[in-house]
Design a protein around this motif. Structure first.
Motif, PDB file in Angstrom:
ATOM      1  N   LYS A 193       0.848  -1.189   0.000  1.00 19.51           N
ATOM      2  CA  LYS A 193       0.000   0.000   0.000  1.00 19.51           C
ATOM      3  C   LYS A 193       0.885   1.242   0.000  1.00 19.51           C
ATOM      4  CE  LYS A 193      -3.731   2.281   2.547  1.00 19.51           C
ATOM      5  NZ  LYS A 193      -4.665   2.193   3.708  1.00 19.51           N
ATOM      6  N   PRO A 194       0.619   2.214  -0.888  1.00 19.07           N
ATOM      7  CA  PRO A 194       1.474   3.399  -0.968  1.00 19.07           C
ATOM      8  C   PRO A 194       1.041   4.504  -0.009  1.00 19.07           C
ATOM      9  CG  PRO A 194      -0.127   3.470  -2.723  1.00 19.07           C
ATOM     10  CD  PRO A 194      -0.396   2.196  -1.960  1.00 19.07           C
ATOM     11  N   ARG A 195       2.018   5.331   0.355  1.00 20.54           N
ATOM     12  CA  ARG A 195       1.746   6.564   1.091  1.00 20.54           C
ATOM     13  C   ARG A 195       2.333   7.708   0.266  1.00 20.54           C
ATOM     14  NH1 ARG A 195       4.448   8.453   6.838  1.00 20.54           N
ATOM     15  NH2 ARG A 195       3.341  10.441   7.019  1.00 20.54           N
ATOM     16  N   PHE A 196       1.507   8.691  -0.063  1.00 15.34           N
ATOM     17  CA  PHE A 196       1.920   9.768  -0.951  1.00 15.34           C
ATOM     18  C   PHE A 196       2.371  10.978  -0.136  1.00 15.34           C
ATOM     19  CE2 PHE A 196      -1.092   7.140  -3.251  1.00 15.34           C
ATOM     20  CZ  PHE A 196      -0.387   6.872  -4.412  1.00 15.34           C
ATOM     21  N   LEU A 197       3.577  11.446  -0.452  1.00  9.84           N
ATOM     22  CA  LEU A 197       4.197  12.561   0.261  1.00  9.84           C
ATOM     23  C   LEU A 197       4.386  13.740  -0.694  1.00  9.84           C
ATOM     24  CD1 LEU A 197       6.919  10.566   2.233  1.00  9.84           C
ATOM     25  CD2 LEU A 197       4.640  11.226   3.015  1.00  9.84           C
ATOM     26  N   PRO A 198       4.755  14.929  -0.166  1.00 11.59           N
ATOM     27  CA  PRO A 198       4.988  16.080  -1.044  1.00 11.59           C
ATOM     28  C   PRO A 198       6.103  15.830  -2.060  1.00 11.59           C
ATOM     29  CG  PRO A 198       4.742  16.788   1.236  1.00 11.59           C
ATOM     30  CD  PRO A 198       4.822  15.290   1.258  1.00 11.59           C
ATOM     31  N   PHE A 199       6.096  16.636  -3.119  1.00  9.82           N
ATOM     32  CA  PHE A 199       7.105  16.615  -4.179  1.00  9.82           C
ATOM     33  C   PHE A 199       7.143  15.284  -4.932  1.00  9.82           C
ATOM     34  CE2 PHE A 199       8.701  19.386  -0.729  1.00  9.82           C
ATOM     35  CZ  PHE A 199       8.563  20.611  -1.367  1.00  9.82           C
ATOM     36  N   GLY A 200       5.995  14.618  -5.005  1.00 10.82           N
ATOM     37  CA  GLY A 200       5.907  13.403  -5.791  1.00 10.82           C
ATOM     38  C   GLY A 200       6.449  12.156  -5.140  1.00 10.82           C
ATOM     39  N   ARG A 201       6.950  12.247  -3.933  1.00 11.29           N
ATOM     40  CA  ARG A 201       7.556  11.083  -3.284  1.00 11.29           C
ATOM     41  C   ARG A 201       6.481  10.099  -2.837  1.00 11.29           C
ATOM     42  NH1 ARG A 201      10.869  10.983   2.368  1.00 11.29           N
ATOM     43  NH2 ARG A 201      11.786   8.909   2.154  1.00 11.29           N
ATOM     44  N   VAL A 202       6.764   8.799  -3.019  1.00 10.87           N
ATOM     45  CA  VAL A 202       5.839   7.731  -2.631  1.00 10.87           C
ATOM     46  C   VAL A 202       6.621   6.695  -1.839  1.00 10.87           C
ATOM     47  CG1 VAL A 202       4.048   6.144  -3.407  1.00 10.87           C
ATOM     48  CG2 VAL A 202       4.687   8.080  -4.857  1.00 10.87           C
ATOM     49  N   ILE A 203       6.135   6.348  -0.655  1.00 10.89           N
ATOM     50  CA  ILE A 203       6.796   5.354   0.188  1.00 10.89           C
ATOM     51  C   ILE A 203       5.778   4.304   0.621  1.00 10.89           C
ATOM     52  CG2 ILE A 203       8.496   7.027   1.027  1.00 10.89           C
ATOM     53  CD1 ILE A 203       6.899   7.119   3.677  1.00 10.89           C
ATOM     54  N   PRO A 204       6.232   3.123   1.051  1.00 11.84           N
ATOM     55  CA  PRO A 204       5.286   2.112   1.554  1.00 11.84           C
ATOM     56  C   PRO A 204       4.607   2.590   2.834  1.00 11.84           C
ATOM     57  CG  PRO A 204       7.415   1.131   1.030  1.00 11.84           C
ATOM     58  CD  PRO A 204       7.617   2.609   1.014  1.00 11.84           C
ATOM     59  N   SER A 205       3.312   2.359   2.938  1.00  9.95           N
ATOM     60  CA  SER A 205       2.581   2.698   4.144  1.00  9.95           C
ATOM     61  C   SER A 205       2.815   1.640   5.217  1.00  9.95           C
ATOM     62  CB  SER A 205       1.086   2.801   3.833  1.00  9.95           C
ATOM     63  OG  SER A 205       0.330   2.961   5.016  1.00  9.95           O
ATOM     64  N   SER A 206       2.808   2.075   6.460  1.00  9.74           N
ATOM     65  CA  SER A 206       2.933   1.124   7.569  1.00  9.74           C
ATOM     66  C   SER A 206       1.617   0.387   7.816  1.00  9.74           C
ATOM     67  CB  SER A 206       3.350   1.862   8.842  1.00  9.74           C
ATOM     68  OG  SER A 206       2.387   2.860   9.173  1.00  9.74           O
ATOM     69  N   LYS A 207       0.542   0.849   7.172  1.00 13.86           N
ATOM     70  CA  LYS A 207      -0.772   0.225   7.325  1.00 13.86           C
ATOM     71  C   LYS A 207      -1.111  -0.594   6.092  1.00 13.86           C
ATOM     72  CE  LYS A 207      -2.344   4.185  10.060  1.00 13.86           C
ATOM     73  NZ  LYS A 207      -3.325   5.291  10.159  1.00 13.86           N
TER      74      LYS A 207
END
Length: 306
Positions: A193-207
């Motif tokens: 599941k992705p987590r969307f951050l500012p400036f286009g950054r995408v990291i894995p969600s902890s949930k």
């Protein structure tokens, strides 16, 4: 997604490298030993963007000679395989940094600043419809895509390979940290599941995924809506469930645009019909018509800007 050619004699090392490169959103177009190189490369219908070579000193010269004769793509000769696990982790990190640096000159200079993000949601019939849509959208437009397709985990690599071959866009499978950018399609994998951050950054969600769909269009839209608001668009393509109905409401609530595939062109109309019932859909059309509308509107905005 970068198309790589991997020439490694050791099968275990080659398999490990393939897995790491795929996890880093690269596509291994060719993977072989030095003895197989000439035959297997001769069967390829596509050109590697970079070669990765890990061979003994006694065998590397011939392989490099062949590669330089048949390809203009850069070649990265890998350091000797480390013997300890901690060293292997550092070696892997160094490899990915070297690979990124080697690919910098091949980045398309026509790709411009990301101005819009469009979420593409689909289920049954989706791959064909989305391929038709993306193949008609120029990669030079200032828009990036997030693609949520209800698929089995074993099918995600086949989907990314299919899109890479049939559309002009950079294709990346989200399995770890990534970035949204113009000209790129980020495919959301079922297990992450992705987590969307500012400036286009995408990291894995902890949930993990909350609902019954993996990946879930509604949950991805929720995260995108928080970041992109009026810059966000949603297109609901062919599918058999109502995933995307809540997404339509979320995107509309923050000032984004909601479109659907025309019912008459769907393999299954349940998903776009559910979105249509929300009353927030502003455009509906075949995949080709949706692509033409998006392209013309973005080009009109470019003309007005300048």
């Amino acid at each position: 997604m970068t198309q790589l050619a991997l020439v490694v004699d050791g099968p275990r090392q080659r398999s490990w490298l393939e897995n790491q490169l795929v996890k880093a959103s690269h596509y291994v177009l060719l993977s072989c030993s030095a003895d197989e190189l000439e035959v297997l490369h001769g069967r390829l219908g596509e050109k590697p963007q970079i070669w990765l070579v890990l061979l003994p000193a006694t065998r590397i010269e011939r392989a490099l000679g062949y590669i330089s004769a048949v390809s203009e793509a850069p070649t990265l000769v890998l350091d000797d395989w480390p013997s300890q696990r901690e060293q292997l982790i550092r070696w892997q990190a160094q490899l990915l940094r070297k690979l990124e640096a080697a690919l910098v000159p091949t980045v398309n200079p026509a790709v411009v600043e990301l101005r819009q993000v469009w979420l593409l949601g689909a289920s049954l019939g989706g791959p064909q419809a989305v391929t038709e849509f993306l193949s008609a959208v120029p990669a030079s437009l200032p828009v990036g895509f997030v693609y949520v397709q209800h698929i089995e985990e074993a099918f995600d690599k086949a989907l990314s390979t299919h899109l890479l071959r049939h559309t002009p866009h950079d294709i990346a499978m989200f399995t770890g940290e990534s970035r949204l950018q113009a000209g790129r399609v980020l495919i959301i994998a079922p297990e992450t599941k992705p987590r969307f951050l500012p400036f286009g950054r995408v990291i894995p969600s902890s949930k993990g995924w909350r609902g019954g769909y993996r990946p879930c269009i509604d949950e991805v839209a929720e995260g995108l809506a928080r970041q992109y608001r009026q810059q966000l668009g949603l297109i609901v393509f062919s599918g058999t469930c109502n995933d995307g109905e809540q997404a339509a409401r979320q995107v509309h609530a923050v000032g984004g645009r909601v479109w659907t595939q025309a019912i008459s062109s769907c393999a299954s109309d349940t998903m776009p019909e559910a979105a249509n019932r929300t009353g927030v859909v502003s455009v509906s059309g075949t995949p080709a018509e949706l692509a033409a509308t998006l392209t013309s509107r973005l080009r009109k905005e470019d003309a007005e800007r300048g």
